[in-house]
Scaffold this active site. Sequence first.
Site, PDB file in Angstrom:
ATOM      1  N   ARG A 103      32.253  40.819  50.410  1.00 38.31           N
ATOM      2  CA  ARG A 103      33.246  40.857  51.484  1.00 38.31           C
ATOM      3  C   ARG A 103      32.926  41.987  52.459  1.00 38.31           C
ATOM      4  O   ARG A 103      32.153  42.894  52.166  1.00 38.31           O
ATOM      5  CB  ARG A 103      34.652  40.995  50.906  1.00 38.31           C
ATOM      6  CG  ARG A 103      35.150  39.651  50.419  1.00 38.31           C
ATOM      7  CD  ARG A 103      36.544  39.717  49.887  1.00 38.31           C
ATOM      8  NE  ARG A 103      36.573  40.347  48.588  1.00 38.31           N
ATOM      9  CZ  ARG A 103      37.664  40.387  47.825  1.00 38.31           C
ATOM     10  NH1 ARG A 103      38.784  39.844  48.247  1.00 38.31           N
ATOM     11  NH2 ARG A 103      37.623  40.967  46.641  1.00 38.31           N
ATOM     12  N   GLY A 124      52.899  26.958  32.538  1.00 38.13           N
ATOM     13  CA  GLY A 124      53.385  26.453  31.251  1.00 38.13           C
ATOM     14  C   GLY A 124      53.865  27.588  30.358  1.00 38.13           C
ATOM     15  O   GLY A 124      54.898  27.478  29.683  1.00 38.13           O
ATOM     16  N   ASN A 157      38.694  37.240  32.031  1.00 28.66           N
ATOM     17  CA  ASN A 157      37.436  36.836  31.369  1.00 28.66           C
ATOM     18  C   ASN A 157      36.225  37.567  31.950  1.00 28.66           C
ATOM     19  O   ASN A 157      35.086  37.232  31.617  1.00 28.66           O
ATOM     20  CB  ASN A 157      37.230  35.314  31.462  1.00 28.66           C
ATOM     21  CG  ASN A 157      37.032  34.848  32.890  1.00 28.66           C
ATOM     22  OD1 ASN A 157      37.220  35.619  33.834  1.00 28.66           O
ATOM     23  ND2 ASN A 157      36.654  33.592  33.068  1.00 28.66           N
ATOM     24  N   SER A 201      41.293  34.785  39.812  1.00 24.58           N
ATOM     25  CA  SER A 201      40.490  33.891  40.662  1.00 24.58           C
ATOM     26  C   SER A 201      39.364  34.682  41.307  1.00 24.58           C
ATOM     27  O   SER A 201      39.569  35.838  41.689  1.00 24.58           O
ATOM     28  CB  SER A 201      41.331  33.270  41.791  1.00 24.58           C
ATOM     29  OG  SER A 201      40.496  32.462  42.627  1.00 24.58           O
ATOM     30  N   TYR A 240      38.268  27.256  47.325  1.00 24.69           N
ATOM     31  CA  TYR A 240      39.292  28.310  47.156  1.00 24.69           C
ATOM     32  C   TYR A 240      40.585  27.899  47.858  1.00 24.69           C
ATOM     33  O   TYR A 240      41.663  27.935  47.269  1.00 24.69           O
ATOM     34  CB  TYR A 240      38.763  29.609  47.751  1.00 24.69           C
ATOM     35  CG  TYR A 240      39.682  30.807  47.595  1.00 24.69           C
ATOM     36  CD1 TYR A 240      39.967  31.338  46.339  1.00 24.69           C
ATOM     37  CD2 TYR A 240      40.228  31.442  48.710  1.00 24.69           C
ATOM     38  CE1 TYR A 240      40.780  32.463  46.199  1.00 24.69           C
ATOM     39  CE2 TYR A 240      41.037  32.562  48.577  1.00 24.69           C
ATOM     40  CZ  TYR A 240      41.311  33.075  47.315  1.00 24.69           C
ATOM     41  OH  TYR A 240      42.111  34.191  47.187  1.00 24.69           O
ATOM     42  N   TYR A 267      47.821  31.781  24.634  1.00 19.30           N
ATOM     43  CA  TYR A 267      48.814  32.083  23.594  1.00 19.30           C
ATOM     44  C   TYR A 267      49.166  33.565  23.641  1.00 19.30           C
ATOM     45  O   TYR A 267      48.289  34.428  23.605  1.00 19.30           O
ATOM     46  CB  TYR A 267      48.279  31.730  22.200  1.00 19.30           C
ATOM     47  CG  TYR A 267      49.211  32.189  21.109  1.00 19.30           C
ATOM     48  CD1 TYR A 267      50.397  31.491  20.857  1.00 19.30           C
ATOM     49  CD2 TYR A 267      48.943  33.347  20.373  1.00 19.30           C
ATOM     50  CE1 TYR A 267      51.279  31.934  19.875  1.00 19.30           C
ATOM     51  CE2 TYR A 267      49.822  33.782  19.391  1.00 19.30           C
ATOM     52  CZ  TYR A 267      50.984  33.071  19.152  1.00 19.30           C
ATOM     53  OH  TYR A 267      51.861  33.514  18.204  1.00 19.30           O
ATOM     54  N   THR A 309      42.738  42.548  51.915  1.00 21.10           N
ATOM     55  CA  THR A 309      43.177  43.780  51.262  1.00 21.10           C
ATOM     56  C   THR A 309      41.945  44.577  50.867  1.00 21.10           C
ATOM     57  O   THR A 309      40.909  43.997  50.542  1.00 21.10           O
ATOM     58  CB  THR A 309      44.009  43.416  50.016  1.00 21.10           C
ATOM     59  OG1 THR A 309      45.101  42.603  50.435  1.00 21.10           O
ATOM     60  CG2 THR A 309      44.551  44.655  49.312  1.00 21.10           C
ATOM     61  N   VAL A 316      41.685  31.865  31.690  1.00 19.21           N
ATOM     62  CA  VAL A 316      43.054  31.315  31.739  1.00 19.21           C
ATOM     63  C   VAL A 316      43.089  29.814  32.031  1.00 19.21           C
ATOM     64  O   VAL A 316      44.163  29.225  32.098  1.00 19.21           O
ATOM     65  CB  VAL A 316      43.958  32.065  32.742  1.00 19.21           C
ATOM     66  CG1 VAL A 316      44.142  33.510  32.320  1.00 19.21           C
ATOM     67  CG2 VAL A 316      43.437  31.955  34.163  1.00 19.21           C
TER      68      VAL A 316
END
Length: 312
Positions: A187, A103, A33, A76, A146, A63, A176, A58
């Site tokens: 970060r 699901g 998104n 995330s 988180y 679908y 990473t 999400v």
Amino acid sequence: MARILVTGGAGFIGSHLCERLLAEGNDVICVDNFLTGSPDNIAPLLANPRFTFIQQDVTNFIYVKGPLDAILHFASPASPIDYLELPIQTLKVGSLGTHKALGLAKEKGARFLLASTSETYGDPLVHPQTEDYWGNVNPIGPRGVYDEAKRFAEALTMAYHRTHGVETRIVRVFNTFGPRMRREDGRVVPNFIAQALRNEDLTVYGDGGQTRSFCYVTDLVEGILRLLRSDYALPVNIGNPREMTVLEFAKLIIALTGSRSGIAYKPLPEDDPKVRQPDITRARALLGAWEPVVAVEEGLRWTIDFFRGTSS
Ligand code: UDP
């Protein structure tokens, strides 16, 4: 060859996963998104006929037409600055988003891989961290949104595995770095590189004595794909065990960029873990002797080149 869906596929790690899966000849469906991901990260992939992009959050019902062999759930926010700005979205994607992705895996009979995190160990009292350590997390602190979302996601993943027989994998990703990190994501790697390239002082939080262990993104991707193809359902740490203090890391960035920057000490954020280093015994044993092959200095040079190329 397989048909694989990557949530968060336009993010830093997600886009490297999509790129690698396409290079192997798989069909890749990327769902993102753009909350913290970016169209730039997937722009080069759009011309590939095996690549499909769906712009979606999400946390809503997902679908997808046709069969799926695997779902890699990487959506995330992933930077402490982002959790502070997006606490509810972070909690929702780890909980509701993981539920939707699981699901979909159940519906399609697809294998499911959860991107979990070293943050499940919180401010660890066991060092280095082994997968059987349960962690030391403050649930109500700023990072708790988180950490707890990812811990819930692990619990839900194991429940779908045990209750519904979904084939699941859990990777605990340690720090990473590499190209396509957002310059402004807050970060330490993008902050220090951007500051060094501008010859500004590097903002070391606290006294810089806290430690982290940095893994180059291609090594992480290799470990994740080996885990996906393994038959092991319990969590596996993937990261580079080479540990250094944040102050040592700042000096390394100054040296590698040839910068005139100094160090500016700033307050330590709340609940900032004092130490972090993965114990990768399990990964080595289960994943065909996997271990990082890119030296931190080498990976940092490539990352610095990326930041130079995109500097405005
Ligand atoms: N840090 C720092 N200066 C910065 C950004 C981060 O000293 O400009 C420190 C931070 O306090 C932490 C470490 O670097 O101890 C790694 O922070 P990061 O946000 O990259 O991720 P974390 O490992 O804490 O999730």
